[in-house]
Motif scaffolding. Structure first.
Motif, mmCIF file in Angstrom:
data_model
loop_
_atom_site.group_PDB
_atom_site.id
_atom_site.type_symbol
_atom_site.label_atom_id
_atom_site.label_comp_id
_atom_site.label_asym_id
_atom_site.label_seq_id
_atom_site.Cartn_x
_atom_site.Cartn_y
_atom_site.Cartn_z
ATOM 1 N N SER A 285 0.834 -1.198 0.000
ATOM 2 C CA SER A 285 0.000 0.000 0.000
ATOM 3 C C SER A 285 0.873 1.253 0.000
ATOM 4 C CB SER A 285 -0.911 -0.007 1.235
ATOM 5 O OG SER A 285 -1.568 1.227 1.395
ATOM 6 N N GLU A 286 1.873 1.279 0.868
ATOM 7 C CA GLU A 286 2.775 2.432 0.934
ATOM 8 C C GLU A 286 3.627 2.543 -0.323
ATOM 9 O OE1 GLU A 286 3.298 4.810 4.007
ATOM 10 O OE2 GLU A 286 1.267 4.188 3.442
ATOM 11 N N ASP A 287 4.109 1.410 -0.837
ATOM 12 C CA ASP A 287 4.926 1.443 -2.053
ATOM 13 C C ASP A 287 4.141 1.999 -3.233
ATOM 14 O OD1 ASP A 287 7.131 0.468 -0.755
ATOM 15 O OD2 ASP A 287 6.959 -1.581 -1.527
ATOM 16 N N LEU A 288 2.865 1.654 -3.323
ATOM 17 C CA LEU A 288 2.013 2.205 -4.381
ATOM 18 C C LEU A 288 1.950 3.728 -4.278
ATOM 19 C CD1 LEU A 288 -1.062 -0.215 -4.577
ATOM 20 C CD2 LEU A 288 0.443 0.408 -6.470
ATOM 21 N N LYS A 289 1.738 4.223 -3.078
ATOM 22 C CA LYS A 289 1.635 5.670 -2.888
ATOM 23 C C LYS A 289 2.928 6.364 -3.310
ATOM 24 C CE LYS A 289 2.004 7.377 1.233
ATOM 25 N NZ LYS A 289 1.736 7.696 2.643
ATOM 26 N N TYR A 290 4.067 5.864 -2.835
ATOM 27 C CA TYR A 290 5.329 6.511 -3.165
ATOM 28 C C TYR A 290 5.673 6.367 -4.640
ATOM 29 C CZ TYR A 290 6.276 7.412 1.752
ATOM 30 O OH TYR A 290 6.217 7.875 3.039
ATOM 31 N N TYR A 291 5.294 5.261 -5.258
ATOM 32 C CA TYR A 291 5.549 5.062 -6.690
ATOM 33 C C TYR A 291 4.860 6.149 -7.513
ATOM 34 C CZ TYR A 291 5.461 2.815 -11.307
ATOM 35 O OH TYR A 291 5.589 2.537 -12.646
ATOM 36 N N TRP A 292 3.616 6.443 -7.158
ATOM 37 C CA TRP A 292 2.839 7.403 -7.938
ATOM 38 C C TRP A 292 3.117 8.850 -7.544
ATOM 39 C CZ3 TRP A 292 0.164 6.323 -12.276
ATOM 40 C CH2 TRP A 292 -0.044 4.965 -12.564
ATOM 41 N N VAL A 293 3.474 9.111 -6.311
ATOM 42 C CA VAL A 293 3.757 10.484 -5.876
ATOM 43 C C VAL A 293 5.194 10.886 -6.186
ATOM 44 C CG1 VAL A 293 3.920 12.049 -3.892
ATOM 45 C CG2 VAL A 293 2.018 10.436 -4.043
ATOM 46 N N ASP A 294 6.155 10.007 -5.901
ATOM 47 C CA ASP A 294 7.563 10.371 -5.972
ATOM 48 C C ASP A 294 8.370 9.577 -6.991
ATOM 49 O OD1 ASP A 294 7.563 12.335 -3.869
ATOM 50 O OD2 ASP A 294 7.365 10.694 -2.435
ATOM 51 N N GLY A 295 7.745 8.628 -7.665
ATOM 52 C CA GLY A 295 8.497 7.761 -8.558
ATOM 53 C C GLY A 295 8.088 7.867 -10.013
ATOM 54 N N TYR A 296 7.739 6.733 -10.593
ATOM 55 C CA TYR A 296 7.528 6.646 -12.033
ATOM 56 C C TYR A 296 6.090 6.917 -12.481
ATOM 57 C CZ TYR A 296 12.197 4.644 -12.284
ATOM 58 O OH TYR A 296 13.557 4.463 -12.216
ATOM 59 N N GLY A 297 5.212 7.286 -11.552
ATOM 60 C CA GLY A 297 3.815 7.459 -11.918
ATOM 61 C C GLY A 297 3.568 8.518 -12.973
ATOM 62 N N PHE A 298 4.293 9.637 -12.892
ATOM 63 C CA PHE A 298 4.110 10.749 -13.829
ATOM 64 C C PHE A 298 5.473 11.231 -14.311
ATOM 65 C CE2 PHE A 298 0.422 10.644 -11.100
ATOM 66 C CZ PHE A 298 -0.644 10.860 -11.972
ATOM 67 N N PRO A 299 5.660 11.438 -15.616
ATOM 68 C CA PRO A 299 6.978 11.821 -16.142
ATOM 69 C C PRO A 299 7.571 13.072 -15.503
ATOM 70 C CG PRO A 299 5.515 11.179 -17.935
ATOM 71 C CD PRO A 299 4.670 11.212 -16.689
ATOM 72 N N ILE A 300 6.725 14.052 -15.174
ATOM 73 C CA ILE A 300 7.256 15.299 -14.632
ATOM 74 C C ILE A 300 8.012 15.067 -13.326
ATOM 75 C CG2 ILE A 300 5.109 15.831 -13.393
ATOM 76 C CD1 ILE A 300 7.522 18.363 -15.036
ATOM 77 N N THR A 301 7.613 14.068 -12.559
ATOM 78 C CA THR A 301 8.200 13.860 -11.237
ATOM 79 C C THR A 301 9.691 13.596 -11.318
ATOM 80 O OG1 THR A 301 6.099 12.992 -10.422
ATOM 81 C CG2 THR A 301 8.053 12.517 -9.111
ATOM 82 N N GLN A 302 10.070 12.617 -12.154
ATOM 83 C CA GLN A 302 11.499 12.323 -12.243
ATOM 84 C C GLN A 302 12.253 13.360 -13.061
ATOM 85 O OE1 GLN A 302 9.083 10.136 -13.214
ATOM 86 N NE2 GLN A 302 9.635 9.014 -15.069
#
Length: 434
Positions: A285-302
């Motif tokens: 559950s936590e990994d999903l949240k961090y993936y989409w908020v701080d990881g690969y969920g959206f190109p702008i993030t990285q």
């Protein structure tokens, strides 16, 4: 009781403790104490024909105290819950054994003032000092024990935990008396290298505050795996009804924080309810949240982390006397940097229906307290090469054929992102998605 029986009894208690540790220590997500994953092997290389030149590191602050919400829960809710658990046991409810119940009876909440929320803990101080000591053993030539403000650069975000992490890292390098003379540079809250995403209106609107960012997280929390996990936790505690996700998450955080607060030999009773099934559900559950908020969920993030590579390149290519720079930041920075460099992206898109226990994106390993990313510059003949370290271990970037990779290869692979690395433009609400 005969001596042999006492010995057997102690072995059984030790086995119970080890089983408890095995159940939770690998699954504490971003609240994992660094001692669980630190690398005690200080051997690096060798790299024949190469001479070390410089180092650049981004370091997440060490283990800290809980925030106000968790502290309030631990101090004002858990004592009553503890009493309920003991009462349930007398009514033959719950699934704690006598050893675990004895730990509950002795338990008391952390004596931490609300004014100290998120302050660096003693565990965090130890993490920083040990990390610095190991890095110096590996790279003593560019991390000498003698301090000079012409050799070292220390930068930190304007938070107590980042500054204290920098100070204790310096103690690990130079000793306490010399560390008092170190210059620590406090950066702005939205520093373009240490916290490049802070104040970025585009990212805040379309990622951080976008309901789609949390869609998979919420779907998973409302799905069968989490429902079974909450039911399992409730049965162990002795409750008649399934626990709410929010309460389970606070218990989960309590387990993690108490492990770091009390040190290596302590087992928090609030870890006892975490079976393999329930803790893997909470972790995912936590990994999903961090993936989409701080990881690969959206190109702008990285892509925002392009400023980090620019800073690394400028430091490596400059002709000044500095040999090592250390920057102290936070979880969000570490994860975005890992994403920018294409690390831990072998799982496909993380969604609510594809949990893989062997996935590479696991914040328990990649974003613990005191997580660190290091770039070590070598001169190999007439070629500049870079060794990339994550959690003190060499990692190979996707574009690199070997762990010691030409700097030009790294820069060429991200040439377009460097050309477009204009934070002001990227963060404008008027720009199109990059």
């Amino acid at each position: 009781m005969r001596v042999s029986h006492w010995y057997l009894f102690l072995l059984i208690l030790f086995y119970i403790q080890v089983r408890c540790i095995a159940n939770f220590r690998d699954h504490l997500v971003t609240k994992t104490p660094y001692r669980f994953i630190e690398n005690d092997n200080v051997d690096v290389g060798p790299y024949p024909g190469c001479e070390i030149q410089k180092s650049w590191m981004m370091i997440r602050h060490g283990s800290r105290y809980p925030n106000e919400e968790v502290l309030d829960f631990m101090q004002n809710t858990l004592p009553d819950l503890r009493d309920d658990i003991l009462k349930f046991h007398n009514e033959s409810k719950g699934h704690f054994n006598e050893y675990q119940l004895s730990i509950f009876k002795k338990w008391s909440p952390l004596n931490i003032s609300m004014s100290e929320e998120k302050y660096l803990s003693n565990e965090g101080r130890i993490e920083m000092e040990r990390l610095a000591s190991r890095m110096q053993l590996r790279f003593g030539k560019i991390m000498p024990k003698h301090y000079s403000n012409r050799t070292y650069i220390f930068k930190h975000t304007p938070t107590e935990r980042a500054l204290e992490s920098a100070k204790h890292f310096a103690i690990g390098l130079f000793g306490e008396s010399v560390a008092k003379n170190v210059t620590f540079i406090k950066t702005a809250k939205n520093d373009p290298v240490l916290r490049f995403y802070k104040g970025c209106k585009y990212w805040e609107k379309f990622v951080k505050k976008n309901y789609k960012t949390y869609e998979q997280f919420q779907l998973y929390n409302g799905g069968d795996e989490m429902a079974n996990a909450l039911k399992n936790i409730s049965e162990i505690l002795g409750f008649n009804e399934p626990l709410l996700y929010g309460i389970a998450k606070l218990l989960y955080k309590t387990c993690a924080f108490e492990q770091s607060f009390w040190g290596e030999d302590y087992v928090s009773p609030w870890c006892f309810f975490l079976t393999d099934e329930s803790i893997q559900a909470l972790e995912y559950s936590e990994d999903l949240k961090y993936y989409w908020v701080d990881g690969y969920g959206f190109p702008i993030t990285q892509k925002l982390a392009c400023t980090v590579l620019k800073d690394i390149a400028q430091f490596f290519l400059s002709k000044n006397s500095y040999s090592s720079t250390f920057q102290y930041s936070h979880s969000g920075t570490i994860l975005k940097i890992l994403s920018y460099f294409g690390l831990y992206n072998t799982d496909g898109v993380l969604k609510s229906n594809n949990r893989d226990p062997n996935r590479s994106w696991r914040t328990s390993y990649i974003d613990s307290f005191a997580s660190n990313i290091g770039f070590i510059l070598y001169r190999c003949g007439d070629v500049d090469k870079v060794l990339v370290l994550h959690q003190e271990r060499p990692v190979r970037l996707p574009e690199c054929e070997e762990e010691l990779c030409p700097l030009v290869t790294i820069l060429k692979a991200r040439k377009e992102s460097l050309i477009k690395c204009d934070i002001k433009k990227m963060c404008s609400l008027l720009h199109e998605e990059l």
